[in-house]
Structures are given as C-alpha cells and as structure tokens.
Motif scaffolding. Structure first.
Motif, mmCIF file in Angstrom:
data_model
loop_
_atom_site.group_PDB
_atom_site.id
_atom_site.type_symbol
_atom_site.label_atom_id
_atom_site.label_comp_id
_atom_site.label_asym_id
_atom_site.label_seq_id
_atom_site.Cartn_x
_atom_site.Cartn_y
_atom_site.Cartn_z
ATOM 1 N N ALA A 193 0.824 -1.211 0.000
ATOM 2 C CA ALA A 193 0.000 0.000 0.000
ATOM 3 C C ALA A 193 0.857 1.259 0.000
ATOM 4 N N ALA A 194 2.028 1.200 0.641
ATOM 5 C CA ALA A 194 2.864 2.389 0.725
ATOM 6 C C ALA A 194 3.840 2.504 -0.448
ATOM 7 N N ASN A 195 3.779 1.566 -1.365
ATOM 8 C CA ASN A 195 4.624 1.636 -2.559
ATOM 9 C C ASN A 195 3.905 2.511 -3.578
ATOM 10 N N ALA A 196 3.886 3.814 -3.289
ATOM 11 C CA ALA A 196 3.054 4.742 -4.065
ATOM 12 C C ALA A 196 3.410 4.742 -5.545
ATOM 13 N N GLY A 197 4.700 4.623 -5.842
ATOM 14 C CA GLY A 197 5.139 4.706 -7.231
ATOM 15 C C GLY A 197 5.055 3.403 -7.988
ATOM 16 N N SER A 198 4.546 2.341 -7.342
ATOM 17 C CA SER A 198 4.407 1.018 -7.966
ATOM 18 C C SER A 198 5.748 0.484 -8.448
ATOM 19 N N TYR A 199 6.762 0.724 -7.668
ATOM 20 C CA TYR A 199 8.084 0.187 -7.978
ATOM 21 C C TYR A 199 8.042 -1.332 -7.879
ATOM 22 N N SER A 200 8.708 -2.003 -8.806
ATOM 23 C CA SER A 200 8.723 -3.462 -8.790
ATOM 24 C C SER A 200 10.057 -3.958 -9.325
ATOM 25 N N ASP A 201 10.712 -4.772 -8.526
ATOM 26 C CA ASP A 201 12.016 -5.286 -8.939
ATOM 27 C C ASP A 201 12.238 -6.615 -8.220
ATOM 28 N N ALA A 202 12.508 -7.641 -9.002
ATOM 29 C CA ALA A 202 12.603 -8.986 -8.431
ATOM 30 C C ALA A 202 13.741 -9.073 -7.413
ATOM 31 N N GLN A 203 14.847 -8.436 -7.734
ATOM 32 C CA GLN A 203 15.976 -8.530 -6.801
ATOM 33 C C GLN A 203 15.668 -7.800 -5.489
ATOM 34 N N MET A 204 14.993 -6.671 -5.607
ATOM 35 C CA MET A 204 14.608 -5.947 -4.397
ATOM 36 C C MET A 204 13.688 -6.805 -3.532
#
Lengths: 653, 314
Positions: free
Chosen positions: A568-579
């Motif tokens: 919910a707090a990932n406002a920018g919809s960042y997505s990265d498998a390694q992260m």
C-alpha cells in the motif's frame, strides 16, 4: 512502519503520516539564499546532525533531585489525542495517541527505543526474550511479573485476549497491518500458563524481525475490558466463557471498546481506561486535547515515577507554541517541541532556561515518482513512466537533489542527509551502517548529465534533452523524446517550496523540465497513491508531501511495506525482483545474517532509488527542529521511536 | 412585523438549503480522497473500500446529499473523521468560546467606536478627527496577525503583563474565570473591529448632523448633549446596526487568526483544519450553522431598523 511529514507530528504508519505530518512543523521561513543552495556540493558522507543532551545519556538537571513537580509538554499543533484504546486503526494512528498517551497507560509486550537506541529493552519489558522452537515458527515468551492497577496480574491470558480481538476485529484496519503479515501470518497462540505466551507463525521468520516487527504489535489487555457493555460487571476471573473466546464475542468486545474509545469526554471517568499497567494514569482529559496524567501508584515496573503530573498541552498553531516558550519559558512548557520555522531562534529559545536537544526519530524522508504514470512527457508524447522506470534516470534525478545545500539554506541545519531506508541516526546496533555510503545520493549535476549521456540522451543544458538512441534510453522511450514531468508538492511549507524550486532549477541545467504545482498536504498524499497505468487517477508523476516514513509499530527497517509490489505504501508502484528477494532475506533469513541482509538491502535501495530521497529532519517528536528540555528536568533522554517515558524524569533544584 | 418574520424565516430555509447544496457540490469537486486522507497511504484497498462504504462515500452524489439532509433533519451535523468526534460536540464546545471572544470584542469595539465616531463627526476636520482617523486607518490596515503578535511581544514577552495564550477551558464560563488570558485575544480583535465601526459611525453621524431636525433641535436651544444623545445617536446607528448584523456570523466563526495565535480553539480554526483535511462533514456542519446565523443576523438587523427608525415598516 510509517511515513511522516517534516512539518507535523510524527505519525505511525502512512496513516500516521497524515496525522503525523499534520503535526510536525516542517517548514522554514523563506530564505534569501535559496537560489544559491545548489552551489554547495554534497559529496561528503552522511553526517549526524543530531546533538544536545538527552540522547544516549539522560539529562542531569541543575542540582539535587526533588520529588514531585509538573511537567508541561507541548503537543503538536493539529493532532490532539483522539483515541485511547491501544488497538488503534489507520484513522487514529497518530503519535499523539500511540506514543504520547497509550504507551504510558498500557504497556506493550515489549518496550523499544530507550536511551535513543531503536532496540528492544528487555529490562523494562513485560516479555522476556522470546525462545524459538518448531523450526523457528514458534515463539515462547515468559512474562515478567507486572500488575494491572486493579490488582490483577498481567498474564499470558491478557495477550491471548489481544490476539482474539485482533483476529476478530477488522484487522485490515489495524494501524500496523500489511497484507500477509501480522496478524495474517499468525497460525496459533495460547497461554499454557499465566506467565507463558506461545505464538506460532505460518513459517520460519528471522527472529529479530519477529521481535521488532510482529511482537511489537501486541499489547496485553486487562480482563476488565473483556465485556460488551458498561452495565456488565468487569470480569474478575476467566471462567472459560468470557466474550473474547468466540469470534463473534471478540468482535463485539472490539466494537464496544472502539465505541468507548470514541467517547472522548468519558475517558477520565471510564472504568475501562482507568485499568492500566503503565507508569501513568489518566487524571483528566478535555476534548481540546489537554491531557493530565498522574503516576500510577500501583505500577509494578521500574523506576517509580518521581514527577507528580505530566500535562500535555494542545496548541492551535506553531506560532502559539513559540509564543508560550518565549513568554513563559520552562514554567509554561517544560518540554517543548520547536517547529522547524523557528529553528533560527533555537539559541535564543534555549536561553530561556532550556537544553536544546536535536534527535532524529527513526525515520527517513523521500518523495515517490510514479512508475505507472500515464502522463506524457509532452503533448502527444509517450508516457513518462517509461522514463521513470529506468534506474539510471532515477539515479540522475537523485543526483540533482542538493541535500547538503538544502539542509544549510532551507532547513537551518536541522536535518540529516538521507540515502536509503535505514536511518543513519539514531544508530542501530542491529544494522551496520558504516558501509552504507551517501555517495549514490550526492549532489552532482555532472554525474546526472553523464548518466543521461551514457544512456543515449543528448543533453542540452538549459534546453531540452532528447533521446538519441532508444535502445540505450530504455524500453518505451522513442527517439527525439524529451523529459518533462510535474512535481506536485505540499503547499504552505516554505522549505519544501524552496527545495522543489531548487530541484527544478538543477534539472534544467541538464535539460530536464520539471513543472511545479502545489496543493494542501492531504491532497498531495491522497493523489500519490499506487495505481495502474490504465486508471484515470494515474496521471500523477511525482508527489512530495514534505514527508517520509517513520518506523512503527514495526521497528526493524525492512522494506516489505515500502518496495514490494502491491504494498500500500509503494506509491510509485516500484517493482524489482531482486529488491523483493533482498527484502525477503531481511525477513526470513537466519538471525546471524540479519545485519548483513539489511545492509545489502539498504545498499541496493540506494542504487535503485525506487523513490527520491531528501533530508530527514531532526527532532524526536516527528520532525520538529529540536526539543527544548527545561534545565531543571533530569532523567530525560530522547526515545529513538518517540515514546514519552516520564518514569525516568525528575526535577532538580 | 410578525408576517415579515414568518416570511423571512421561510426564505431562510430555502437559503440554507441552497447553501448546503452549493457547499456540497463544491466540496465534492475538491481534489483528493477523504478515505486516503484519513486512513493514510498505507491503508489497503480493502480498508479504503470499507471506509467509503461505511460513510456512503461510494454512493452517487445525490444519494450522499440525501444522507446528509436526512441526518441534518434529525439534528445531526455529522462526524469529524479528523477529530473522531461528532460535529455537534465540536461546535457545542467551540461556539460558546467563540461567543465569548467575538461577543466581548464586538461589545468593546462598539462601546469605543460609537462615541469616537460621533466625536470625530462633531469635531470634523479638527485635530481630534485627524487623530481618530489616523488611528482607525492604522489599525484597519494592519493585518490581524501583526496586531496580535505585536501585543504578545510587548505585553507578554517583553513586560509579562498578560499571558500569551487564552485560558484553556472547554466552557465559556471557564474562559471568563480567567480574564487575564482573555485580554490580548479580545483586545486584538477589538482593535480591528473598532477601526471599521468607527469609520462607519463617523460617516453616518456626519450625514445625520446635516439633517434638518438636528438644525431645528439646535435652533430651539436644546443643549448640545441632548441633541447628540436624543437626535443624533439613534439616527446614526442604522448604518452600524447593519454592520453589526452582518458581523454576527463572524463573531462565531471569523476569528481564525486570533484562534491560531493565542491558542484559542474555536470554530474558525476547526473549519480551516477541516478544509485542509477534506473533513467534509465539519465543513458542511459549520457552513450550515453560519448560513443560519447569517440569516438570523440579517433578520435582527431588519428588526433593529424598525426599532431605531419608526418610519420603517414591514
């Protein structure tokens, strides 16, 4: 965990962000040197700008100890306490409720943050160190002998009561809720005997993460609360049929307690809220937010409370706080949180009879960019999300943030540089921050230009930088495309305005056009929500509410609520498998590797820049410039997580 | 007169309804989301959906408006999500205190402005008039904020004569029990209000002094004191009565700056904070109240005209 706003009281969680942000006075007055801030380079590593007494060592006062005395504490200017039941939901998830009221009345299972260390304090906790078993899934906690003020023992059954109600209530509204985590991942819990609590999770997690991010969300609740109306007598023994033992009964108990907690006028006389296990009791409360707490004579913890009263004073504005300090000094405000706009006057305020304490809370500042934005780089151009999705671009944008210059010119040296999710201050023994460098976030328009050039852009300083080599620019970016987007920032905070103007100016030097708009804090927060590219509401590109994230009620600086897809707090919809993988390792890895896992995760965040980091304000209570402590008040040390701990305070002659 | 009052009350209902509808429309045009604002960015979509459902925020506009009217007709002004209290309870606490602040200021400003304005009119273009005009202009042109801060600086910080903050009581009686704390907020508001009233009073008195009945009264040898008291004062007050009628809503909700500076919780500040937080129901509740008070204030002014000037008939 939570976001916080520099200009208001610290809040817990992002909901806390709203309340917290509202309360933390952030802005500073306009500064004539604003246009020059970019001239100061910031290649140095992150320094700790915290200082003053009461950090890791308590204040000593000015003479010999005297018993009694009233401590006057200034609340934030727009977030008076409005909830007393410690199972608080998003709506009432504020530090004024959690840290400055409930925590003194209702002791949690574990206490954290004493002596400015963001760590657990077993010596003053109800729970002893948990023992793991069952392959790391089960945690057994033995309880220290604590008593409720009605004479009952704080028992494991009280923890089961909490869990029963938590499971039956709308747990999705709980302030600490993150899908898949507490309490979703709790498989079972029990009280095999009054002093032993056993809780089992759905899989093995890192014990440290469980201690700091899951068990931190448990409070014992007295049996006197286990009822569904005030007309029922308070239970005195568990006959096996108390309401909380069934799901519907526990839900009814929650509803009853929630309703009672919303009846603000009845708090001081309620037979519910007068049963406490913390160091203080509520003597009076008025609906403006004036709280009078007195020592709980039956408190079984240590040390015993020395002061005779703690009065929390509500304020209608930051100016009113300042006026009180200037006109009355310590006689009117023993502990005063000074809004950032008055930072230039800290010295003169200190001369009124105070020690000046600058202690950052366990938090960090940032603003999100929308990696799903459907706004275009120009009319008829491509969506700007393709640019934001390029790590090199976010790195370049981060290098255009002149944190040192901003701290000096706009924040009057009441902030620390930030380059990742793990705060440099207060230092945590759980994380080795010595190897985490600030250099990925250092200000350098030359580095930003080099990053763009090396990825196929033709940089035109003060013009329009365009993509010349789409294969290098990145997926979705076409030849000849420029970079133009909007940053919407919080209105009414001069420091944020100055910072954004400076950032736009720096960006122009490398041919990036940043348009600025401004809206009230609530609008900026509400706009900056996760969204899908197809949604009409996904036009936003960057939203800066002058805030960040403060850790609580989960205190281990892991990133599951921040950077995992769908959070919910990932406002920018960042997505990265390694992260996602690295975050997973901080949660489920072995205890021996926790510190290394956190460090690796933090370094990766600073390389990825999933958000753009900015200076984090100092000030224990939610980003204030500093806290003033009367010269006569001893025993005060800043709690790293912002809790008030009056049991340690005493007056001196 | 009775028929007039009944007609005006009927009009008032229509006006208040219109005000609620327009306010409701405007509030719904505001950007942002109440649910996200109140629950925060960390709130899950389920929590937001649940919040919207509980508060009818996912219903069509006119359904929401109907819910609002329904609760209004039942004497319920709504609920403040920000303060976690009913709007009724907020206003019950705030309005009496605002009445103390605004009422005292209004009374003091009238007590000073009326004789001052008359004196200036009678001594027109004299040193007294110039001095009064200068003071009025100075006070009128100064922002409320500046006056308040100057008073605090001199009377509180420098010389410690009066406290810098208002009494911290939740009742009007409690406020009055600590008069020292009321001095600076009341004085700040009085000075600003006085400046406006005195100008109107002066102007009105000058007009009245030129009337034939004043000349006649003087020609008959009536002492000047009686001329002023019996003939000038009453006839000059019509303009001020209009102003007082229009000021009544401000008495209750127009003291935002004073409330902020002197730590004086009140309805003006509640409205301001509600506007920043999209706390719709507080804004609606206060708007309805101000609408009612405005209508009542105007009605009282109309009645005042009839009392002051027998020529006026309704």
């Amino acid at each position: 965990m939570q976001r916080f706003k520099r200009s208001t009281l610290a809040i817990i969680g992002v909901a806390l962000v709203v309340l917290f942000a509202a309360a933390c006075g952030s802005s500073s007055s306009s500064n004539s040197s604003s246009s020059n801030s970019s001239s100061s380079s910031s290649s140095s590593s992150a320094g700790l700008a915290t200082s003053g007494p009461g950090l890791t060592q308590p204040t000593t006062g000015s003479g010999s100890k005297v018993s009694g005395g009233t401590v006057y504490f200034t609340e934030g200017s727009d977030a008076p306490p409005n909830y007393i039941f410690p199972m608080y939901n998003f709506q009432v998830c504020s530090t004024t409720n959690a840290n400055q009221l409930m925590n003194m009345l209702y002791y949690p299972l574990y206490t954290y943050g004493e002596n400015y260390r963001p760590t657990v304090d077993y010596s003053h906790s109800i729970g002893q160190a948990p023992v793991t078993s069952n392959g790391g899934k089960t945690f057994t906690i033995h309880l220290n002998p604590y008593k409720w003020s009605d004479g009952e023992t704080v028992s494991a059954r009280d923890l089961v009561f909490w869990m029963n109600v938590m499971k039956a209530s709308p747990a999705t509204e709980w302030c600490g809720y993150a899908p898949g985590y507490f309490p979703d991942n709790v498989v079972s819990y029990s009280a095999p005997n009054p002093s032993t609590f056993v809780i089992t999770f759905n899989k093995a997690y890192d014990p440290e993460w469980v201690l700091y991010s899951e068990l931190s969300q448990i409070f014992p609740m007295p049996m006197a609360w286990d009822r569904t109306s005030l007309s029922q007598p308070a239970p005195t023994s568990d006959n096996g049929s108390l309401p909380d033992t069934t799901k519907s009964g526990a839900a009814a108990v929650y509803k009853f307690l929630d309703t009672q907690s919303k009846d603000l006028g009845s708090w001081a006389t309620s037979p519910l809220w007068s049963v406490v296990d913390g160091p203080m009791k509520l003597q009076s409360f008025n609906t403006d937010g004036r709280v009078v707490l007195v020592p709980n004579a039956d408190w079984s913890g240590t040390p015993k409370v020395s002061i005779s009263q703690l009065v929390e004073l509500p304020y209608t504005s930051e100016a009113a706080i300042y006026n009180t300090v200037k006109s009355s000094g310590p006689a009117g405000a023993t502990i005063a949180n000074i809004p950032s706009q008055y930072a230039p006057q800290l010295s003169s305020l200190g001369a009124e009879g105070y020690q000046v304490n600058k202690a950052a809370s366990y938090s960090f500042n940032y603003f999100p960019v929308n990696l799903n934005s459907n706004a275009t780089t120009s009319p008829g151009g491509e969506p700007v999300r393709y640019v934001f999705r390029q790590t090199y671009f976010r790195n370049a944008l981060q290098h255009l943030v002149d944190q040192q210059g901003w701290i000096h010119a706009f924040l009057y040296n009441t902030a620390v540089p930030t380059c990742g999710p793990i705060p440099f201050s207060p230092p945590s023994p759980l994380v080795d921050t010595s190897s985490i460098s600030f250099s990925p976030c250092s200000f350098s328009d030359a580095t930003a230009q080099q990053l763009l050039t090396s990825h196929g852009w033709k940089v035109v300083p003060n013009g329009t930088t365009t993509c010349q080599n789409p294969s290098l620019c990145g997926a979705g970016i076409k030849q000849g495309e420029g970079i133009s987007f909007n940053i919407d920032y919080q209105s009414g905070v001069v420091a944020v305005q100055d910072e954004m103007n400076d950032l736009a100016s720096n960006a122009k030097k490398v041919g990036i056009t940043i348009n600025l708009t401004t809206h009230p804090f609530s609008t900026v927060v509400a706009t900056g929500a996760p969204c899908m590219p197809s949604a009409a509401s996904c036009k936003w590109t960057a939203e800066n509410w002058g805030a960040g994230w403060i850790y609580g009620p989960s205190y281990l600086p892991t990133g599951e609520p921040l950077y995992n897809p769908g959070s919910a707090a990932n406002a920018g919809s960042y997505s990265d498998a390694q992260m996602t993988s690295l975050i997973g390792q901080t949660i489920t890895g072995p205890l021996s590797g926790e510190s290394a896992a956190l460090t690796t995760y933090a370094k990766y965040v600073s390389q990825q820049d999933p958000v753009i980091f900015g200076p984090t304000s100092v000030g224990t209570y939610g980003g204030y410039a500093a806290t003033l402590i009367s010269n006569k008040l001893a025993g005060y040390s800043a709690n790293a997580l912002g809790f008030l701990q009056p049991q340690y305070w005493y007056f001196t002659k | 007169m009775t028929g007039f009052i009944i007609r005006r009350l009927g009009q008032a209902i229509v006006v208040v309804l219109g005000v609620t509808l327009i306010t409701f429309i405007l509030l719904h045009l505001l950007p942002g989301s109440l649910a996200r604002d109140i629950l925060g960015n960390r709130a899950t979509p389920q929590a937001i959906e649940q919040f919207n459902q509980q508060n009818h925020l996912n219903q069509p506009f006119f359904v929401q408006y109907w819910y609002f009217l329904d609760q209004l007709l039942h004497g319920n002004l709504g609920y403040s999500y920000q303060f976690n209290r009913s709007v009724d309870s907020l206003l019950k606490t705030d309005l009496p205190r605002d009445l103390v602040l605004g009422g005292l200021s209004l009374i003091f400003s009238l007590v000073i402005a009326i004789p001052t304005g008359i004196a200036q009119a009678v001594k027109r273009n004299s040193a007294v008039d110039y001095a009064g005009t200068g003071v009025s202009f100075l006070l009128y042109s100064m922002p409320q904020y500046a006056i308040a801060l100057l008073l605090i600086q001199f009377l509180s910080i420098s010389f410690h004569v009066f406290p810098a903050e208002a009494p911290q009581s939740t009742s009007a009686i409690g406020m009055l029990e600590h008069p020292a704390g009321l001095v600076l907020p009341v004085l700040s508001l009085t000075l600003v209000t006085y400046a406006a009233f005195s100008r109107y009073m002066r102007s009105s008195a000058i007009d009245t002094l030129a009337q034939d009945y004043i000349r006649t009264a003087r020609a008959k040898g009536l002492p000047e004191r009686l001329v002023l008291m019996r003939h000038l004062l009453r006839n000059s007050l019509v303009a001020v009565v209009t102003l007082v009628g229009l000021s009544i809503p401000l008495v209750l909700t127009g003291t935002l700056i004073i409330e902020q500076v002197f730590n004086y919780p009140g309805a003006g500040l509640e409205y301001f904070q509600a506007a920043l937080r999209n706390d719709y129901e507080v804004m609606l509740g206060i708007t309805v109240l101000v609408g009612v008070i405005t209508v009542v204030g105007n009605l009282m002014a109309d009645i005042g005209y009839a009392i002051l000037d027998p020529r006026i008939r309704y």
